[in-house]
Each structure stands twice: as structure tokens, then as C-alpha cells.
Design a protein around this motif. Structure first.
Motif, PDB file in Angstrom:
ATOM      1  N   UNK B 427       8.056   4.677  -0.193  1.00 58.60           N
ATOM      2  CA  UNK B 427       6.831   5.662   0.029  1.00 58.60           C
ATOM      3  C   UNK B 427       6.127   5.245  -1.425  1.00 58.60           C
ATOM      4  N   UNK B 428       6.822   5.111  -2.406  1.00 58.04           N
ATOM      5  CA  UNK B 428       5.980   4.527  -3.690  1.00 58.04           C
ATOM      6  C   UNK B 428       5.388   3.287  -3.514  1.00 58.04           C
ATOM      7  N   UNK B 429       6.015   2.500  -2.892  1.00 57.46           N
ATOM      8  CA  UNK B 429       5.480   1.037  -2.665  1.00 57.46           C
ATOM      9  C   UNK B 429       4.154   1.088  -1.960  1.00 57.46           C
ATOM     10  N   UNK B 430       4.413   2.108  -0.938  1.00 55.41           N
ATOM     11  CA  UNK B 430       3.069   2.208   0.147  1.00 55.41           C
ATOM     12  C   UNK B 430       1.919   2.485  -0.730  1.00 55.41           C
ATOM     13  N   UNK B 431       2.100   3.556  -1.735  1.00 58.66           N
ATOM     14  CA  UNK B 431       1.010   4.004  -2.533  1.00 58.66           C
ATOM     15  C   UNK B 431       0.605   2.976  -3.310  1.00 58.66           C
ATOM     16  N   UNK B 432       1.255   1.930  -3.725  1.00 59.13           N
ATOM     17  CA  UNK B 432       0.719   0.993  -4.499  1.00 59.13           C
ATOM     18  C   UNK B 432      -0.030  -0.096  -3.487  1.00 59.13           C
ATOM     19  N   UNK B 433       0.372  -0.107  -2.422  1.00 62.46           N
ATOM     20  CA  UNK B 433      -0.390  -0.852  -1.596  1.00 62.46           C
ATOM     21  C   UNK B 433      -1.558  -0.341  -1.336  1.00 62.46           C
ATOM     22  N   UNK B 434      -1.711   0.873  -1.035  1.00 59.92           N
ATOM     23  CA  UNK B 434      -2.830   1.457  -0.643  1.00 59.92           C
ATOM     24  C   UNK B 434      -3.941   1.601  -1.616  1.00 59.92           C
ATOM     25  N   UNK B 435      -3.416   1.744  -2.930  1.00 53.96           N
ATOM     26  CA  UNK B 435      -4.327   1.601  -4.064  1.00 53.96           C
ATOM     27  C   UNK B 435      -4.703   0.264  -4.162  1.00 53.96           C
ATOM     28  N   UNK B 436      -4.116  -0.809  -3.966  1.00 51.55           N
ATOM     29  CA  UNK B 436      -4.438  -2.191  -4.182  1.00 51.55           C
ATOM     30  C   UNK B 436      -5.628  -2.421  -2.968  1.00 51.55           C
ATOM     31  N   UNK B 437      -5.429  -2.117  -1.781  1.00 55.17           N
ATOM     32  CA  UNK B 437      -6.701  -2.131  -0.698  1.00 55.17           C
ATOM     33  C   UNK B 437      -7.566  -1.442  -0.974  1.00 55.17           C
ATOM     34  N   UNK B 438      -7.544  -0.068  -1.773  1.00 50.90           N
ATOM     35  CA  UNK B 438      -8.469   0.803  -1.621  1.00 50.90           C
ATOM     36  C   UNK B 438      -9.392   0.560  -3.039  1.00 50.90           C
ATOM     37  N   UNK B 439      -8.804   0.645  -4.099  1.00 50.35           N
ATOM     38  CA  UNK B 439      -9.642   0.747  -5.122  1.00 50.35           C
ATOM     39  C   UNK B 439      -9.792  -0.547  -5.681  1.00 50.35           C
ATOM     40  N   UNK B 440      -9.023  -1.540  -5.499  1.00 51.77           N
ATOM     41  CA  UNK B 440      -9.253  -2.766  -6.090  1.00 51.77           C
ATOM     42  C   UNK B 440      -9.734  -3.661  -4.940  1.00 51.77           C
ATOM     43  N   UNK B 441     -10.130  -3.319  -3.764  1.00 51.75           N
ATOM     44  CA  UNK B 441     -10.576  -3.991  -2.422  1.00 51.75           C
ATOM     45  C   UNK B 441     -10.157  -5.251  -2.494  1.00 51.75           C
TER      46      UNK B 441
END
Lengths: 109, 620
Positions: B427-441
Motif C-alpha cells: 500500500x505504501x508503494x502504491x502511494x509512491x506510484x500515485x504521487x509519481x503520476x499525479x504530482x510529477x505528471x
């Protein structure tokens, strides 16, 4: 192109780092390569030129700079794609003027 | 341009040029101010697009007039970003935009900025206490300057109006200035208003904003009541292009401490594998050798003992990774770091990409955007599971491909970046992934705990050999700007495969012959026009463009674009050399065209030499 090239040959050598021998004349093959730089005079020599550059690069004698003489952006881009990635290259216009414009004012691009 | 632009890049360039042409027109007509915005995700090549736009503005395109007198003010966040942007522009332009054309505002002391130059300034140089002001905040005079930075910009905006373009590079964030500072200073240049040292600043006529997302751009420009024209690059297009790595592989083991060093050793092994893959690629293609790099993100409050442990683990896994190969990019100290008996050198993040000898870099956070390290292929992060934004930011710096193209036919490893996240649960890994696709576009495929599918040993190996011999074709990706360009490309391809020897020269000759034939066909008409024009007194009032321009330019085949000119130019020059008598007729026609087009311009501006070609072509 012949006479104009004589005049700028030393400039190209300087621009390429002023190392080693100088390319002073246009060979029959349409390209020339020294250990420090290379010039492609005629796009029809591209395949041979690219092979020579690649061989040199694999043998650890990477040329610093390659000049491609053409007025056509398409031809230049094609040459860049064909040459090994990561070697600096410069488009040399056939009139040579644009490359050595010092004062851009007055509109000479 | 040195590179063939990707389709989406070419589209963006065209749209931006259209937007800027409209902005210019609107400003001339009724003083309307416009902001043209380029918004594109990480890795889209925003600087490359902007360089192509500048080339289009300065040198013209097949459909647009050149504007060699344009003054550009390029605004970035800090000095390092300035240097980096200039480097990128010069590199991607391949000499067309010359270094002589680029200046720093800090080195300029004149009433206005000069026509034809690109000036760089970073926001910190305009802060209150900067030495670029002629009169300081306290009212004293700065003896070293006659004209202050604000005044130079203001005078240029007033005097040169439509020929002054402000580029605000908002996408790349620097570290030095706070958010409010940045917004105020850039905002004053863009929108006018109260300067930070007192006095009023006029708004910039035309602004080109570069930004990561449309929201940011609109937010930055919203206050001003400008007309907005945004050009948006869709993330999917970028993904197609090969400028970004194909995959981010995330590996994690959900155990604490004990797993850390195991993971680190695995990461080093991975780096070694990547190094071998690149060496093999170099030997096969002679492409520049890529020295892959590993980034280790340590805990925010890391102890010296822990650092020492990390360094020892790395060194024992691959002895090459010691001494000079290891560097740190911590915010503090900006100098060598003493770890036990080792001294780790400092490397600023923006220098990593250029320093081939650095193979391992220790990080705490990514600090800034705007620097990239495409060479980094492996990331290990010991940040806690809550720091997913920091991890995502760092991964965002690694997603570009080192050679700016997808490596086909070779090892898939060359198109991947691997991130090791010890101590992370799914679940922590998926927050990294979400952050990557949302904030960092960042739009790259992310695989969590990938499993490699090996070849089935029961399938006879000869089958795989056969598979490799199947021919593959590359889908043509270029949309040609002119038919001439397409012809020259075809000629190069025919020559390359030995189908038509000397094809490029033949293609050029063919075009020259076409022009010659067309010229011959209407010889009488043209000669009459030429002598008529030469005989006339040089006054624009006596000449009516509507009657003579169409027939004067019709001999050129209508489908020929800019490439025609190179053929014509080459021919007029090469004729004397090749022994045949020079043809004064065609030459004089060319020169009469020069006088035609310059006289048709109301202001009677001198027509610059080489751009004559584009002008002549655009008349057809």
C-alpha cells in the motif's frame, strides 16, 4: 564550394578543438575524418562516413565534432539519426556564412 | 534543429508559432496583451520545443516570415537553470541559434535590450538587494550601472512592443527563491505594476509561458486579464516517443532493517548488469557510452555510522564503486563529507548528468526540478514510508532516456529504471506510484515486483533464432513540412540502401532542372518583368504588387517549399565552378525578386540575404 572551403578550413579545425591534422581539401569520397573531427561534404557519402565514425568510436577514438555540409534541414536531421548518438555535430550551410556570423544585428541569421 | 522533432513536438511548435503570431497581431491592432502557454508533462522536451519556436521566430518557416529583430527575455528561477537551459538550446539547435546570440541581462548595461538577441535573467538577480539595480532600494546610486535591470526591461517593452517576447520558464523550479518571491518578481515583469525597489513597471506585451500543467500556467497568468492561448501536449504522446524510459520497476521487501543491505547489494548487482548492457550496446552501435548511475536516497536524519555501513556494502558488492565514483548531493554541507575514514565529494544535482565518473550519488531529497539525470538507472530509497512525495520527485528526475531515444532490438534493461524500496509494504508503494503520476505528471508504466518470463527451455532454441531473423520495419514517424523535404529524405534512403547511387545529388539536380524548365517556358514573360522592374525608379508608390507579383513568381512549381531555395542557391553558386557559363538571367531574376519583395513592404525594410528564400517561396 571548393574555393570557399579552403578559406574556412582552418576555422573548422579551430572550432573542432585545434588538435591534430587539418582537413584542407574535399576528397573524392565526399567525406573526411581525422581522429579529432570529421566533415561530411556530400550526403551521398553518409553511409560510408557513418561507418567510419562508428568504427572510430568503437575503437575509442571518438571524434569531438562532426560537420555536415547541407542546406537542407531534412538531410541534416537524417545524418544525425544515422550517426552514433552522443557525438556533437554541427550543420554547415553551403554558403558557410551563417556559421560564422559574429554580429547578428542586421538580420543575417 | 538538430533533431527531427517528434510529431507531437512539431504540432506544439506550429501551434505556438500560430499563437504568437496572433498575439503579435492583436497587440499591433489594439494593444491587447496575450500569454501563450506551453504545458507538457515531464520529459516532453519543453526546451527543445521552445528552441524550435525561437528558430521559427528568428529564421521563419515555410509559411511564416522571419523576424530577425526580435528581442527575447528568458526568465528562469536561478543561475544554474540559466546555464542549463542555454546549454540545451545550443545543443538542440545544432549551431543554428548561435552562442553569440545569447546574452545575460546581468552583463548588459544599455537603455534597451538589443534586437536579435536572447537575454537570460534569473529571478534572484532581480531581488531587492541585487546589484543589477541602478538605484538601490535606499535611494543611493549604484556606481557600476547606468541602467537598472527593471528600466532596461521596461524601456524594451515600451520601445519595441510587439518585437519583444518574454519567456517565462515556470516548469523548472529552482531552489533559491521562495514561492512568493518568484511569483512577485516574475509577475511584475509579466503583468507590470509596483516594482520591488519602487516605481512602476509596464506589462510585457507578449509572454510565452512554459509550464508542467495547464493549472499552474493559468494560475500564474490569471491576475493579468490577458488573453490566454494554451498549447497542451498530451502525456500519451510523450510516452510513445521514446524520450522517456519504458518502465519503472519497483521492488520492495516488507521487512525492516535486516533487508536494507540485502536490497542495496541487489541494487548494485543491477547497476553492474546495466553497465554491461550499455557497454554491449556501445560495442554494437558506437552510440555514446552511457555510464549508468545509482542514486541512494538516505534517511533525512542519517547517522555517520549508517552512511559508513551503506558505503561499505556498496563497495564490497562492486569494488569499483569507491573514492571518486561516490558523491553526495546533500543540501548541507556543500562540500566534502567526512564518513569515518572516507571523504565523500559533493556534487550539485545539476552537475550529475555531466560527470561521468560519478557512479553512486547519495541524496536526501530531490530539492529542485529542472535538473535531470537520465543516466541514473537504479534508485534505492531508505526514506520512510511517509516520504512518498520525496521519492516520487527523485524518480521523476530519472525517467528520461539517456540517449533521448528508445533502444530498439537490444536489451530491455536499457529502457528501464529500477527503484528499490526496502521496508515498504504494497500500500505504501502504491502511494509512491500515485504521487509519481499525479504530482510529477510522469507518464511511464510502473511495474511493482515484476517477474521475468524466461524462454521456455522445452521450446527448441532454433525457433528463437528464426524469430530473430524475421524482418522488422519501423513505422515512419516524421510528418514532412514540405514535399521537398520528403524528396530529400527519400533520396537519402535510396542512397543508403544502395538502390540509387548518388541519389541526393540527383534529387537536387532534378529540382534545379524543374525550375530551369519552368523558367525557360515563360522566358519572355519573365524577361519583360525583369527589365521592367529594373528600369523603374525605386519608389514603392509607382509599383503595384497585385499586377506583377503573381506572374513573377508563378514559374516555381507550386508544391515546392523551402527546399527549392537551397536547390536554387546551390545551383547559382555551383554553376561557375562546374565549367558551364553562368546564367545571368536566372540570377538577375533572383535579385529582382529581392527588390520586389522589399519594395512591397511599406516600411522599405532591408531584406536580409538568406531569408530572401523563404520570402520568395511564400509568395508562390
Amino acid at each position: 564550394m571548393g574555393r570557399e572551403f579552403q578559406a574556412i578550413a582552418p576555422l573548422l579545425w579551430l572550432r573542432a578543438g585545434a588538435v591534430g591534422e587539418r582537413i584542407d581539401s574535399i576528397p573524392e569520397t565526399g567525406w573526411a575524418l581525422t581522429p579529432s573531427y570529421g566533415i561530411l561534404f556530400d550526403l551521398d557519402g553518409l553511409a560510408q562516413f557513418a561507418t567510419a565514425v562508428a568504427d572510430a568510436a568503437i575503437a575509442d577514438a571518438v571524434p569531438r565534432l562532426l560537420f555536415v555540409v547541407t542546406d537542407s534541414e531534412t538531410e541534416y536531421q537524417h545524418a544525425v539519426e544515422r550517426l552514433p548518438v552522443g557525438i556533437e555535430s554541427v550543420q554547415l550551410y553551403e554558403d558557410y556564412l551563417s556559421n560564422f556570423t559574429v554580429n547578428v544585428e542586421g538580420g543575417a541569421p | 534543429m538538430k533533431f527531427t522533432l517528434e510529431d507531437y513536438q512539431q504540432r506544439a511548435v506550429d501551434q505556438l508559432l500560430t499563437g504568437l503570431a496572433r498575439a503579435r497581431r492583436d497587440y499591433v491592432e489594439d494593444g491587447e496583451r496575450t500569454a501563450v502557454g506551453l504545458t507538457a508533462p515531464t520529459g516532453a522536451g519543453k526546451t527543445v520545443i521552445a528552441t524550435a519556436v525561437l528558430e521559427g521566430l528568428y529564421f521563419g518557416t515555410s509559411t511564416r516570415e522571419p523576424n530577425p529583430g526580435l528581442t527575447v527575455l528568458w526568465l528562469t528561477d536561478d543561475r544554474a537553470l540559466n546555464a542549463q537551459t542555454i546549454g540545451k538550446i545550443l545543443q538542440s539547435s545544432g549551431g543554428r541559434i548561435d552562442a553569440n546570440r545569447i546574452r545575460f541581462l546581468a552583463d548588459t548595461d544599455a537603455r534597451t535590450l538589443e534586437p536579435g538577441y536572447i537575454y537570460f535573467v534569473h529571478i534572484q538577480a532581480l531581488q531587492k538587494n541585487s546589484t543589477l539595480h541602478a538605484v538601490r532600494v535606499d535611494g543611493t546610486k549604484n556606481d557600476r550601472r547606468t541602467f537598472g535591470a527593471w528600466d532596461m526591461i521596461a524601456n524594451t517593452a515600451k520601445d519595441r512592443g510587439m518585437d519583444f517576447l518574454v519567456v517565462w520558464d515556470e516548469a523548472h523550479r529552482g531552489s533559491g527563491s521562495t514561492d512568493t518571491d518568484r511569483k512577485t518578481i516574475a509577475g511584475t515583469i509579466v503583468n507590470g505594476g509596483e516594482r520591488n525597489i519602487g516605481g512602476q513597471q509596464p506589462a510585457a506585451p507578449v509572454v510565452l509561458g512554459i509550464s508542467a500543467t495547464p493549472d499552474r500556467f493559468l494560475a500564474a497568468m490569471s491576475a493579468s486579464g490577458r488573453t490566454m492561448r494554451t498549447v497542451d501536449v498530451p502525456p500519451g504522446d510523450v510516452r510513445e516517443s521514446g524520450l522517456l524510459k519504458d518502465r519503472i520497476l519497483i521492488k520492495h521487501i516488507a521487512e525492516a532493517q535486516s533487508a536494507d543491505n540485502t536490497m542495496l547489494a541487489l541494487a548494485v548487482a543491477d547497476l553492474k548488469g546495466s553497465d554491461e548492457a550499455w557497454k554491449a550496446h556501445h560495442a554494437a552501435t558506437a552510440d555514446r557510452i552511457v555510464e549508468p548511475l545509482m542514486i541512494v536516497q538516505v534517511e533525512p536524519k542519517v547517522t555517520t555510522a549508517r552512511l559508513s555501513e551503506i558505503l561499505t556494502t556498496i563497495e564490497s558488492a562492486w569494488p569499483e564503486l569507491s573514492d571518486y565514483a561516490v558523491a553526495h548531493a546533500f543540501g548541507d554541507p556543500h562540500g566534502p563529507l567526512q564518513v569515518g575514514d572516507r571523504s565523500v565529494r559533493y556534487i550539485p544535482p545539476e552537475a550529475i548528468a555531466g560527470d561521468d565518473r560519478a557512479r553512486v550519488v547519495l541524496f536526501k531529497s530531490a530539492l529542485t526540478t529542472g535538473w535531470d539525470c537520465p543516466r541514473a538507472e537504479v534508485l534505492v530509497s531508505f526514506q520512510g514510508k511517509d516520504s512518498y512525495t520525496e521519492i516520487a520527485q527523485l524518480i521523476g528526475r530519472l525517467v528520461r532516456t539517456p540517449l533521448a531515444q528508445r533502444m530498439d532490438g537490444g536489451d530491455d534493461r536499457l529502457n528501464e529504471v529500477v527503484a528499490y524500496l526496502p521496508g515498504f509494504r504494497t500500500e505504501h508503494v502504491s502511494s509512491v506510484v500515485r504521487s509519481l503520476t499525479e504530482d510529477e505528471t510522469v507518464q511511464v508504466e510502473v511495474l511493482i515486483e515484476p517477474v521475468y518470463c524466461e524462454r521456455n527451455p522445452s521450446v527448441p532454441p532454433v525457433l528463437f533464432e528464426r524469430l530473430d531473423t524475421l524482418p522488422s520495419y519501423m513505422r515512419a514517424k516524421t510528418a514532412f513540412s514540405t514535399r521537398t523535404a520528403q524528396l530529400m529524405r527519400l533520396a537519402a534512403a535510396l542512397n543508403e540502401h544502395g538502390l540509387v547511387p548518388g541519389a541526393s545529388a540527383k534529387a537536387r539536380q532534378w529540382m534545379v532542372n524543374q525550375i530551369r524548365a519552368a523558367d525557360d517556358m515563360r522566358r519572355d514573360e519573365i524577361d519583360a518583368k525583369v527589365s521592367d522592374n529594373l528600369a523603374r525608379p525605386r519608389r514603392s508608390a509607382t509599383w503595384t504588387p497585385t499586377t506583377s507579383a503573381p506572374s513573377g513568381s508563378s514559374p516555381t512549381a507550386p508544391q515546392l517549399g523551402t527546399g527549392t531555395i537551397s536547390a536554387t542557391a546551390a545551383w547559382t553558386r555551383s554553376t561557375p565552378g562546374s565549367g558551364s557559363p553562368p546564367s545571368p538571367r536566372l540570377v538577375s531574376r533572383t535579385s529582382s525578386k529581392r527588390s520586389l519583395s522589399s519594395r512591397s513592404t511599406p516600411g522599405d525594410r532591408p531584406t536580409p540575404g538568406p531569408s530572401l528564400g523563404c520570402r520568395a517561396a511564400s509568395e508562390t
